[in-house]
Design an enzyme around this catalytic site. Sequence first.
Site, PDB file in Angstrom:
ATOM      1  N   LYS A  35       1.996   6.997   8.297  1.00 53.20           N
ATOM      2  CA  LYS A  35       3.218   6.627   9.008  1.00 53.20           C
ATOM      3  C   LYS A  35       4.007   7.915   9.226  1.00 53.20           C
ATOM      4  O   LYS A  35       5.162   8.066   8.815  1.00 53.20           O
ATOM      5  CB  LYS A  35       3.996   5.593   8.155  1.00 53.20           C
ATOM      6  CG  LYS A  35       5.189   4.964   8.856  1.00 53.20           C
ATOM      7  CD  LYS A  35       4.820   3.972   9.953  1.00 53.20           C
ATOM      8  CE  LYS A  35       6.068   3.477  10.665  1.00 53.20           C
ATOM      9  NZ  LYS A  35       5.784   2.660  11.852  1.00 53.20           N
ATOM     10  N   ASP A  46       1.035   0.647  11.281  1.00 50.73           N
ATOM     11  CA  ASP A  46       1.339  -0.609  11.985  1.00 50.73           C
ATOM     12  C   ASP A  46       0.326  -0.839  13.101  1.00 50.73           C
ATOM     13  O   ASP A  46      -0.199  -1.944  13.285  1.00 50.73           O
ATOM     14  CB  ASP A  46       2.789  -0.619  12.505  1.00 50.73           C
ATOM     15  CG  ASP A  46       3.174   0.639  13.266  1.00 50.73           C
ATOM     16  OD1 ASP A  46       2.420   1.639  13.214  1.00 50.73           O
ATOM     17  OD2 ASP A  46       4.237   0.629  13.931  1.00 50.73           O
ATOM     18  N   TYR A  87       2.699   3.521  -5.829  1.00 46.27           N
ATOM     19  CA  TYR A  87       2.324   2.711  -6.993  1.00 46.27           C
ATOM     20  C   TYR A  87       2.697   3.394  -8.305  1.00 46.27           C
ATOM     21  O   TYR A  87       2.931   2.731  -9.312  1.00 46.27           O
ATOM     22  CB  TYR A  87       0.807   2.448  -7.005  1.00 46.27           C
ATOM     23  CG  TYR A  87       0.384   1.199  -6.279  1.00 46.27           C
ATOM     24  CD1 TYR A  87       0.633   1.027  -4.925  1.00 46.27           C
ATOM     25  CD2 TYR A  87      -0.289   0.174  -6.952  1.00 46.27           C
ATOM     26  CE1 TYR A  87       0.227  -0.117  -4.267  1.00 46.27           C
ATOM     27  CE2 TYR A  87      -0.702  -0.967  -6.297  1.00 46.27           C
ATOM     28  CZ  TYR A  87      -0.441  -1.109  -4.960  1.00 46.27           C
ATOM     29  OH  TYR A  87      -0.852  -2.247  -4.309  1.00 46.27           O
TER      30      TYR A  87
HETATM   31  C1  IPM Z   1      -5.837  -4.832  -5.469  1.00 45.57           C
HETATM   32  C2  IPM Z   1      -4.763  -5.668  -6.104  1.00 45.57           C
HETATM   33  C3  IPM Z   1      -3.983  -4.775  -7.056  1.00 45.57           C
HETATM   34  C4  IPM Z   1      -3.316  -3.707  -6.234  1.00 45.57           C
HETATM   35  C5  IPM Z   1      -2.985  -5.494  -7.955  1.00 45.57           C
HETATM   36  C6  IPM Z   1      -3.600  -6.647  -8.692  1.00 45.57           C
HETATM   37  C7  IPM Z   1      -2.334  -4.523  -8.912  1.00 45.57           C
HETATM   38  O1  IPM Z   1      -3.951  -6.276  -5.152  1.00 45.57           O
HETATM   39  O2  IPM Z   1      -6.680  -4.287  -6.207  1.00 45.57           O
HETATM   40  O3  IPM Z   1      -5.852  -4.722  -4.252  1.00 45.57           O
HETATM   41  O4  IPM Z   1      -2.231  -3.923  -5.680  1.00 45.57           O
HETATM   42  O5  IPM Z   1      -3.868  -2.612  -6.156  1.00 45.57           O
END
Ligand code: IPM
Length: 368
Positions: A188, A220, A142
């Site tokens: 994984k 998975d 992320y």
């Molecule tokens: C979550 C959501 C968020 C994420 C998005 C909205 C950025 O899906 O909190 O699970 O991917 O973390």
Amino acid sequence: MKSFKITTLPGDGIGPEVMNAALAVLDVVGNEYDLNFKIITELAGGASFDQYNEPITESALQSCLESDAVLLGAVGGPKWENLPQEKKPEKGLLKLREVLGLFSNLRPAKIFASLANASSLKKDVIVGSDVMVIRELTGGIYFGEPRGHNEQEGFNTLRYKKYEVERIAKVAFEFARKRNGHVTSVDKANVLDSSQFWRDVVHEVHQDYQDVPLSDMYVDNAAMQLVRDPKQFDVILTQNLFGDILSDITAMITGSMGMLPSASIGENHAMYEPVHGTAPEIAGQNKANPIAMIGSIAMMLEITLNQPEAAHRLNDAIETVLENGIRTIDIASSDSMIVTTDGMRDEIIRAFQQTNKAISNSRELVKE
Ligand code: IPM
Ligand code: MN
């Protein structure tokens, strides 16, 4: 009287409705437990973009940094889908997690017995399951750099530092220890270097938690096992992306996304929000299920405000209302009594106040 500063970010879609319902509940809890809440409301997500051209502003972030806790409704919606990545509502949420340092995300998925029929899975598969997903929230793919895309390629970076794995592993072991549970670390490692590293570090941290059983599982397989037999899991410890995906699966085990609260905790800050999204198709209609938001209030009372009794009473009130067959439309079945968002709020408040009467009646009895 104890005083707390809370920043609320109602966000988009059904966010404002469920937030209002939850704040009404918080007000009642505050009166009863002598807690004073200073509530500050700021924009986040698409609502913030519309007003300020940014999915979260510096001053909203500042207010969150100065608060004891942050409450978030939900962000996002079709209206903002085509914005550049940096302006998307979701970016506001990611910024909050990053700036507040909220590295650990707790997503409990507990079955309410009275709702077992709402799941798409067979009743005997799910009844009795109680899974806590502990998701790393400020690292991994992320946030990894470099990242980008052009016409020829798109790429992200999945990278974990040792301290990032250590601190989230500790959270998972501590949590499992408290409830005499066990930890399944999901990775994984058969393919990804970052996952082999994750696994090694988790086992190193485990040296200090020998009393807590630990096993490893490939992601998975974990996805498959969760729908096959969720009862085999207690605490699932995993990286950011896998946690995102697996927590949606665990949510569906319980039957409704509208039910699940979550806590995002860091060294110095905490944010509480429903797992569900903005449900734009029903926004503004007083139909949304406020239970996840109210459950998030309960998590805040327990974890940040140190009010376990109030938290338990609130969770009990939610359970009582469900046992009485009262439902918002998303969880309704043919024999339930359907209520609005505000109706659900009022029922939960009433159930909460009744447990109070029950407690004070029993105190009276003890006195006599
Ligand atoms: C979550 C959501 C968020 C994420 C998005 C909205 C950025 O899906 O909190 O699970 O991917 O973390
Ligand atoms: Mn998600």
